[in-house]
Design a protein around this motif. Sequence first.
Motif, PDB file in Angstrom:
ATOM      1  N   VAL A  51       0.824  -1.207   0.000  1.00 25.67           N
ATOM      2  CA  VAL A  51       0.000   0.000   0.000  1.00 25.67           C
ATOM      3  C   VAL A  51       0.858   1.256   0.000  1.00 25.67           C
ATOM      4  N   GLU A  52       0.244   2.351  -0.431  1.00 26.77           N
ATOM      5  CA  GLU A  52       0.914   3.650  -0.483  1.00 26.77           C
ATOM      6  C   GLU A  52       0.848   4.390   0.846  1.00 26.77           C
ATOM      7  N   SER A  91      -0.603  -0.083  -3.700  1.00 28.95           N
ATOM      8  CA  SER A  91       0.563   0.406  -4.433  1.00 28.95           C
ATOM      9  C   SER A  91       0.630  -0.260  -5.807  1.00 28.95           C
ATOM     10  N   ASP A  92       1.255   0.415  -6.748  1.00 27.98           N
ATOM     11  CA  ASP A  92       1.390  -0.149  -8.093  1.00 27.98           C
ATOM     12  C   ASP A  92       2.333  -1.337  -8.157  1.00 27.98           C
ATOM     13  N   ARG A 105       8.225  -1.682  -4.678  1.00 28.01           N
ATOM     14  CA  ARG A 105       8.346  -0.241  -4.482  1.00 28.01           C
ATOM     15  C   ARG A 105       7.379   0.304  -3.435  1.00 28.01           C
ATOM     16  N   ALA A 106       6.609  -0.553  -2.830  1.00 24.41           N
ATOM     17  CA  ALA A 106       5.600  -0.110  -1.858  1.00 24.41           C
ATOM     18  C   ALA A 106       6.267   0.388  -0.580  1.00 24.41           C
ATOM     19  N   CYS A 159      -1.103  -8.025  -5.269  1.00 24.91           N
ATOM     20  CA  CYS A 159      -0.514  -6.766  -5.704  1.00 24.91           C
ATOM     21  C   CYS A 159      -0.824  -6.482  -7.168  1.00 24.91           C
TER      22      CYS A 159
END
Length: 133
Positions: free
Chosen positions: A7-8, A18-19, A23-24, A65
Amino acid sequence: MKICVPVEADRGLASPVSDHFGRAPRFAIADVASGEVAVHVPAAGHGCGRHAGHLRRLGVDAVVCRGIGRGAMSALREAGIDALIATDLSVRSVLDAVAAGNVAGFEPSNACAKGDHGHGSHGCRPGSNHGTA
């Protein structure tokens, strides 16, 4: 079933997905049956294969994801954790989709290829056809 949703931001069930797994900035660890959510901050740096052991220790059964690299997907599988495709935008909607059985698994053909992580610019998504060798 316990799932991890990258999640962002920490907004509980309303946390935005999150994308990309690697990278989250945070991981929401959610219990599908109870709906309980705890947010964890992953270790700093890139190389998301390192998260697999930590998630296994937390009792995570699956990562849901929007994007994941092949290395991370392989590390999760080795740890006995499924990698599932999120098409929803919040932890709540991901939990609903998992509970209803409306999630598919990632395969090498729909994972992100190495170095191809510009999600904001090219929209890395499952089936985007850039996950090929």
